[in-house]
Design an enzyme around this catalytic site. Structure first.
Site, mmCIF file in Angstrom:
data_model
loop_
_atom_site.group_PDB
_atom_site.id
_atom_site.type_symbol
_atom_site.label_atom_id
_atom_site.label_comp_id
_atom_site.label_asym_id
_atom_site.label_seq_id
_atom_site.Cartn_x
_atom_site.Cartn_y
_atom_site.Cartn_z
ATOM 1 N N ASP A 1 11.788 6.123 7.662
ATOM 2 C CA ASP A 1 10.511 5.447 7.850
ATOM 3 C C ASP A 1 9.871 6.020 9.119
ATOM 4 O O ASP A 1 10.527 6.694 9.917
ATOM 5 C CB ASP A 1 10.782 3.943 8.001
ATOM 6 C CG ASP A 1 9.573 3.160 8.465
ATOM 7 O OD1 ASP A 1 8.497 3.302 7.850
ATOM 8 O OD2 ASP A 1 9.696 2.420 9.464
ATOM 9 N N THR A 61 6.960 6.272 4.117
ATOM 10 C CA THR A 61 6.092 5.493 4.987
ATOM 11 C C THR A 61 5.035 4.723 4.202
ATOM 12 O O THR A 61 4.712 5.073 3.062
ATOM 13 C CB THR A 61 5.399 6.436 6.002
ATOM 14 O OG1 THR A 61 4.502 5.689 6.829
ATOM 15 C CG2 THR A 61 4.614 7.531 5.290
ATOM 16 N N GLY A 62 4.518 3.696 4.820
ATOM 17 C CA GLY A 62 3.366 3.010 4.268
ATOM 18 C C GLY A 62 2.083 3.760 4.542
ATOM 19 O O GLY A 62 1.043 3.484 3.945
#
Length: 271
Positions: free
Chosen positions: A9, A43-44
């Site tokens: 992340d 990742t967002g």
């Protein structure tokens, strides 16, 4: 153990609190590549934003963006996997959000559409100015036409002071369709198609690279990382993660500002 793939992340994990990759993390991931270990980020964030923070790896990696709705090769931009939302479902969600007057954003592969909200945009001006250097940001009051004309991968809802409202929105939105609703921070919810999550995205990359999940080590700090931490052979939670995330992991490392990714790679992967 010698892992074949590292997936990390970004915010709260690979990046320090200054939103930059720490020097120690850079060094550890470079060493991993030199050893022939694959590296990917999950990742967002949107693709271009993630890519701008990982150029130190020479773009030799797949990027999982929008919580798993899109996977692309960093170097070529080749799409490995994509899962866009239904336009009418997006409009139904937006209708609910408008009724509650919350701040929200719609993500395409290359554009972040932000609902105009003077108070929110002023409060987070520095963040939006920084993001504007990485991705195309559009701020407007009505997204109807844009939603119909573009492929929406994810919606983000932010509510700073009312966690009960976020919970209500989750319940109301979940009645619209079978959706994946998660959170990447205490003050938001993120909405994607059902089964769009980092765990499923990592499974796509594992298949793409011909790697067994037991040979993957993954790092995360928040709720949208749980599916990934549970899928891989070694799920590592950051020291700054909530206790719930730590309980879902196999191992807990140092906090992001202390280069917890690098420290775990030294201890677990012999980097």
């Amino acid at each position: 153990m010698s892992y074949k793939l590292i997936v990390t992340d970004m915010d709260g994990t690979l990046l320090g609190s200054n939103h930059q990759v720490t020097d120690e993390n850079k060094l550890a991931l470079k060493k991993a590549l030199e050893k022939g270990i694959n590296v990917a980020v999950a990742t967002g964030r949107m693709f271009d934003s993630a890519k701008s923070h990982t150029s130190f790896l020479g773009n030799k990696m797949p990027i999982i963006s929008c919580n798993g709705a899109l996977i692309q090769e960093a170097e070529t931009g080749e799409v490995i996997y994509s899962n866009k939302m239904d336009s009418n479902v997006c409009l139904d969600i937006i209708n609910i959000l408008e009724k509650h007057n919350v701040f929200y954003q719609c993500c395409t592969s290359d554009t972040l559409m932000c609902k105009y909200n003077k108070e929110y945009l002023e409060k987070y001006k520095d963040i939006h100015d920084s993001m504007a250097k990485e991705i195309n940001i559009v701020i407007k009051d009505d997204f109807t036409k844009d939603v119909l004309e573009n492929d929406i991968l994810k919606l983000i809802v932010s509510e700073e002071n009312n966690s009960e409202l976020l919970e209500k929105l989750k319940k109301d939105i979940s009645k619209i369709a079978d959706l994946e609703i998660t959170s990447s921070w205490f003050n938001n919810i993120e909405i994607m198609n059902k089964d769009v999550n980092k765990g499923n995205a990592v499974s796509h990359i594992a298949k793409y690279l011909g790697i067994d999940k037991k040979d993957i080590i993954a790092f995360g700090d928040n709720y949208n990382d749980v599916s990934m931490l549970e899928y891989v052979g070694m799920g590592v939670a950051m020291g700054n993660a909530d206790d719930f995330i730590k309980e879902k992991a196999n191992y807990v490392t140092s906090i992001n500002d202390e280069s917890g990714v690098a420290k775990a790679l030294y201890n677990l992967a012999g980097i």
